[in-house]
Structures are given as C-alpha cells and as structure tokens.
Design an enzyme around this catalytic site. Structure first.
Site, PDB file in Angstrom:
ATOM      1  N   PRO A 108       0.829  -1.220   0.000  1.00  0.00           N
ATOM      2  CA  PRO A 108       0.000   0.000   0.000  1.00  0.00           C
ATOM      3  C   PRO A 108       0.857   1.262   0.000  1.00  0.00           C
ATOM      4  O   PRO A 108       1.980   1.273   0.510  1.00  0.00           O
ATOM      5  CB  PRO A 108      -0.804  -0.136   1.305  1.00  0.00           C
ATOM      6  CG  PRO A 108      -0.829  -1.601   1.602  1.00  0.00           C
ATOM      7  CD  PRO A 108       0.494  -2.126   1.131  1.00  0.00           C
ATOM      8  N   LYS A 126       0.548   2.794  -6.779  1.00  0.00           N
ATOM      9  CA  LYS A 126      -0.111   1.922  -7.765  1.00  0.00           C
ATOM     10  C   LYS A 126      -1.300   2.617  -8.422  1.00  0.00           C
ATOM     11  O   LYS A 126      -1.476   2.546  -9.646  1.00  0.00           O
ATOM     12  CB  LYS A 126      -0.574   0.621  -7.102  1.00  0.00           C
ATOM     13  CG  LYS A 126       0.537  -0.242  -6.544  1.00  0.00           C
ATOM     14  CD  LYS A 126       0.026  -1.578  -6.039  1.00  0.00           C
ATOM     15  CE  LYS A 126      -0.984  -1.430  -4.909  1.00  0.00           C
ATOM     16  NZ  LYS A 126      -0.404  -0.791  -3.713  1.00  0.00           N
ATOM     17  N   ASP A 139      -5.982  -2.843 -10.436  1.00  0.00           N
ATOM     18  CA  ASP A 139      -5.333  -2.096  -9.358  1.00  0.00           C
ATOM     19  C   ASP A 139      -5.587  -2.801  -8.027  1.00  0.00           C
ATOM     20  O   ASP A 139      -6.623  -2.619  -7.395  1.00  0.00           O
ATOM     21  CB  ASP A 139      -5.876  -0.669  -9.337  1.00  0.00           C
ATOM     22  CG  ASP A 139      -5.214   0.196  -8.273  1.00  0.00           C
ATOM     23  OD1 ASP A 139      -4.205  -0.242  -7.699  1.00  0.00           O
ATOM     24  OD2 ASP A 139      -5.704   1.314  -8.028  1.00  0.00           O
ATOM     25  N   ARG A 149      -1.366  -0.971   8.902  1.00  0.00           N
ATOM     26  CA  ARG A 149      -1.810  -1.880   7.849  1.00  0.00           C
ATOM     27  C   ARG A 149      -0.644  -2.237   6.915  1.00  0.00           C
ATOM     28  O   ARG A 149      -0.485  -3.382   6.492  1.00  0.00           O
ATOM     29  CB  ARG A 149      -2.950  -1.238   7.054  1.00  0.00           C
ATOM     30  CG  ARG A 149      -3.635  -2.179   6.085  1.00  0.00           C
ATOM     31  CD  ARG A 149      -4.628  -1.453   5.179  1.00  0.00           C
ATOM     32  NE  ARG A 149      -5.697  -0.782   5.899  1.00  0.00           N
ATOM     33  CZ  ARG A 149      -6.698  -0.149   5.285  1.00  0.00           C
ATOM     34  NH1 ARG A 149      -6.743  -0.104   3.948  1.00  0.00           N
ATOM     35  NH2 ARG A 149      -7.640   0.441   5.992  1.00  0.00           N
ATOM     36  N   ARG A 193      -4.888  31.591 -22.773  1.00  0.00           N
ATOM     37  CA  ARG A 193      -4.689  31.953 -24.163  1.00  0.00           C
ATOM     38  C   ARG A 193      -3.726  33.127 -24.275  1.00  0.00           C
ATOM     39  O   ARG A 193      -3.580  33.925 -23.348  1.00  0.00           O
ATOM     40  CB  ARG A 193      -6.022  32.298 -24.826  1.00  0.00           C
ATOM     41  CG  ARG A 193      -6.865  31.083 -25.130  1.00  0.00           C
ATOM     42  CD  ARG A 193      -8.159  31.435 -25.830  1.00  0.00           C
ATOM     43  NE  ARG A 193      -7.936  32.122 -27.097  1.00  0.00           N
ATOM     44  CZ  ARG A 193      -8.906  32.415 -27.952  1.00  0.00           C
ATOM     45  NH1 ARG A 193     -10.168  32.084 -27.659  1.00  0.00           N
ATOM     46  NH2 ARG A 193      -8.644  33.033 -29.083  1.00  0.00           N
ATOM     47  N   SER A 235      -6.908  26.084 -29.932  1.00  0.00           N
ATOM     48  CA  SER A 235      -6.948  24.716 -30.452  1.00  0.00           C
ATOM     49  C   SER A 235      -5.971  23.809 -29.718  1.00  0.00           C
ATOM     50  O   SER A 235      -6.276  22.649 -29.423  1.00  0.00           O
ATOM     51  CB  SER A 235      -6.640  24.720 -31.955  1.00  0.00           C
ATOM     52  OG  SER A 235      -5.409  25.385 -32.220  1.00  0.00           O
TER      53      SER A 235
END
Length: 482
Positions: free
Chosen positions: A27, A31, A111, A176, A235, A395
């Site tokens: 953990p 990941k 995952d 954990r 922009r 764009s």
C-alpha cells in the site's frame, strides 16, 4: 505517433490482442497513481482501457473499513467470515474484468496489491488460458518521503477514513502497511512479463515485454512521476492581426496589457496555493511553455521582467518555446468567415460540420493531425515536475485539456477556451481536478470581440454544448473532475 481517431471492428488496435496489467506492490507505493495515468494515456491513443480497482469495488460492495471485521486487512490466519467476504470481493472484481473484455475492451489495469506469488499466479493463469496477455506491474518504493506524502494526500482522504482524525488515520494505515510487509513477496519469478517501477519513475526494469502496444506502455511509464504540481492554461493576448494564420503578428497594445495582467494574476494565485501547502513560492520554479508564434511567446515576456508595480524580486521562471504548440493550420480557409466557406467550399463545409475533429480542410490540419503533432508535448507534460503555465492557442489548449481530463476525441473541437480565463488543473491519483478563474474583460475577450474570420481555430465559439461553464469574476468555477 498515435492519437485518438478510429477503432476496428473487433475494437482492438495495433494487433496487440487483449492485455491485463496486474499491479503489484505494498500500500501507498503509487499503484493507483500509475494506473490512472496509464489509463488516461491509453484512452488517448484510442485503446479501450479501464482501471478495475479492488479497493473501490470492496468499498462499493462492503462499505467503508469501519464496517469490516478487524482481521480483514491483516494477512495470515483469518476468520471464516473474513475469508468469505474477501472471496466475494475477489470474484466480483474478476467478473468485472471479464465483463469489460467481453464487451470489446482491450486493456484492463487491475489495481490491487497482488502481494504474493500464489495470488499473482492464480489471477494470471486464469486469464492466460483465455488468450489474454498478462503483464505484472510492480511498484516498489523505499523513499519514506514519497510514502508519507502518498498516505497523507491520498489514503487519509479515501472513504475508509472519512471523519477520522488525520494523524490517527495515518497511524492506522501505517499499521496496515507493516502487516503487509511481513507477507509481501516481490516479483522475482519470470513466469510472466513484468515491469518494475521504483519510487514512481526513478528507476524502471523490464522483463520479457514484447509487442507494439506493450512497448508503448513501457515508454509511457518511463516518463511519469507523482510530484504534486499545478498546470495552468491561458490563451495568448490579442494580436494586431487576429484573423490571419500566415501573418504571425505581434501583440496589440491591449495584448501587452493582457500579458501584464496575466502575470499578476498567475503569480498571485500560485503564491496563495503554494503557501496553503506550506511551500515558499520563492523556492519553487514556474515553467512556462509557449508556441513559437509571436503573440504566444510575447505574452510570456512580462514574467521575465520586473514591472513598475512589482514589489518583490522576479520569481524563479523558465520560459520555453515549443514549435509543436503552434495553432491549428486552417489552410485555404485562413481568414475566411463561415459564410464565405459555405459559399466557396460547400462540400468541404458539410464534411467539416459532420466531423470537426477528423476532417481536414484543404491544405490544412485536422484536430487529429494536431493531436498527433502534440503527442511529444504530452509526454514532456508528464515528465515536467514543476508548476507549469501553458500560454497557447485555443486549439492547442483544447487538445491538451482533453488529454488531462479524459474527454473523448469527438468533444475536443467543442471545448471553449475563452481569452481572459485562467484554467487551473491539478493532477491527483484518482483523476484530475480543474477550475477556471476569470481575470480579463478587455479587448480580445470573445464575448465582446469575437472574430468570425478565425472560426477554424475557434470552432467551439460557434457551437452549443460548450464544455466550460462561465467563470465568475470574483471566484472560480469548477470545470470538472475526471
């Protein structure tokens, strides 16, 4: 080069077949960050990709961690109730993988911890028998700073720790991790192709990976990191000749005023953001990208000089010109209004309206051509570790935003990018958060001075269903989280 354009009858691209990428790691090793970033890139290339998260599925089926038996997250001996619950989640998650493949999907990123050889082999053998290519993607990390940053920024904000005291949540998660470390088995077997990433991009090891799409996956993973950063878009200022692609004109007086205002707004906004994170703005460099067009890189010039209203020394700024970021080439439509194009090019106009993303006007670029041109820039975007300001053309900004946010190719031409709005994008492990800030109402703002002769570049301003909500002058409006 690849960019989103087409799919095949089978839905599979590059003759690569179906691929299952199984993440492996303890953990808080990155990941989820790597999985989501890879998903975004593969979708951009047109590959049907999804992330199936064991943790997300477990929360959906069983609820938060507080509702689970105390031995659910510990390895070793478990109660009968815990064994049944874990098996239920594993089988349900695997069924989601099968469902995606059966529906025409090509790549699944699974995952999960997959921290033992037995567990990895069980998953791989099951899908390998169905002709699915399996790749193990191991994330290892021995950098305590990265681990703690990941715990604090991602884990304690998850539903498992909702309403918890942050320090208590961190300690619970560390406990954990310690339990998982006792039983974790790193990927050393060569039964399956594997990719091993250390410290989220510091070092990468590849074993027995073959195929074009698989190689693209490796190439992408060599260029990512998880350092917190903010990406800004604006922009360029108004130019003396707005409607001509060929002219490459300089900024107008209002354009120079716009550039000064952009500098003030960006530096103020960024300083507040960094201070909230406990970072001294003077210690972090701001990188600015512009195109090689005059109005774009001249809009960045005020960042390199100290103005009359500047009380602090010039910030640490680096400006780079990127020729790939030039605006889309309108070809023979340069300077024409929509009415003129309808009159002189009726057939081409009809094709353009039916597919504004893929259609290429005579001697012009299509949006797909622009996406292909920008792909090296997107990889550099993934590599950049500093805060980044992109001063560009509408764009170009549309294409990069679509990549970051995860929009389909068909929506790229309809993304509105208004001059006078600063778009702020923050990549996170579970997606991207973006918002727009309004800072300019002077000349060149599309609401008051839209130039119909530049419609090929600014197609979104002539369409409905715009992607960007109106930004408010005194605050920010959310663009979205994907």
């Amino acid at each position: 080069m690849v960019a989103p354009l087409y799919t095949t009858a089978s839905g599979l691209l590059f003759h690569a077949g179906k691929i299952l990428v199984c993440t492996v790691g303890l953990p808080a090793r990155g990941k989820t960050h790597v999985s989501r970033a890879l998903e975004r890139y593969l979708r951009w290339t047109g590959v049907k990709t999804t992330v199936i998260s064991l943790g997300d599925y477990r929360r959906k089926v069983l609820g938060s961690a507080q509702k689970l038996p105390p031995d659910y997250f510990t390895l070793g001996e478990k109660s009968e109730e815990t064994i049944k619950l874990r098996e239920k989640v594993l089988q349900g998650c695997e069924q989601q993988i099968w469902d995606f493949f059966n529906a025409g999907g090509q790549v699944v990123i699974y995952d999960a911890n997959n921290g033992t050889r037995e567990r990895r082999n069980a998953v791989a053998e099951k899908f390998d028998k169905a002709g699915i290519h399996v790749i193990m993607l191991e994330n290892s990390c021995d950098n305590e700073e990265i681990i703690m940053a990941n715990i604090r920024s991602v884990k304690i904000s998850s539903p498992d720790y909702r309403s918890w005291d942050p320090e208590r949540a961190v300690q619970d998660y560390l406990n954990r991790i310690k339990d998982h470390e006792l039983h974790y088995e790193p990927v050393e077997e060569t039964t399956w192709p594997f990719i091993r990433i250390k410290n989220v991009g510091e070092k990468i090891m590849v074993n027995n990976v073959h195929g074009y799409l698989q190689s693209r996956i490796v190439f992408f993973l060599m260029n990512i990191h998880n350092r917190p950063r903010t990406i800004y878009f604006a922009r360029s200022g108004q130019s003396l000749i707005e409607h001509s692609y060929k002219a490459d004109s300089d900024l107008s007086p209002a354009g120079w005023e716009y550039a000064e205002r952009l500098k003030e707004f960006v530096l103020d906004r960024r300083a507040k953001s960094l201070e909230q994170r406990g970072i001294n703005p003077a210690e972090r460099r701001l990188v600015i990208w512009s195109s090689a067009r005059r109005r774009s890189h001249h809009t960045a010039w005020p960042f390199l000089t100290k103005g009359a209203n500047d009380h602090a020394p010039p910030p640490k700024v680096k400006v780079l010109e990127r020729p790939q970021m030039s605006e889309i080439n309108p070809g023979v439509w340069d300077g024409l209004s929509p009415d003129q194009v309808r009159k002189y090019y009726p057939d081409e106009w009809e094709r353009f309206v039916n597919d504004p993303y893929a259609y290429r006007a005579p001697r012009a670029e299509s949006y797909h051509d622009l996406c292909v041109r920008l792909e090296p820039t997107l990889i550099e975007l993934e590599r950049e570790r500093e805060d980044l300001l992109i001063i560009g053309h509408a764009s170009v900004i549309r294409c990069i935003l679509a990549y970051l946010i995860g929009l389909p190719a068909s929506e790229i031409p309809a993304i509105e990018v208004a001059r006078g709005d600063l778009i702020e994008v923050v990549p996170t492990s579970y997606g991207v958060y973006s918002q727009a800030h309004h800072f300019w109402d002077g000349p060149g703002r599309s609401a008051s001075g839209k130039d119909e002769h530049n419609f090929y570049e600014n197609y979104a301003e002539d369409t409905r269903g715009k992607r960007r909500p109106e930004a408010k002058a005194d605050g920010a409006s959310a663009v979205g989280r994907r």
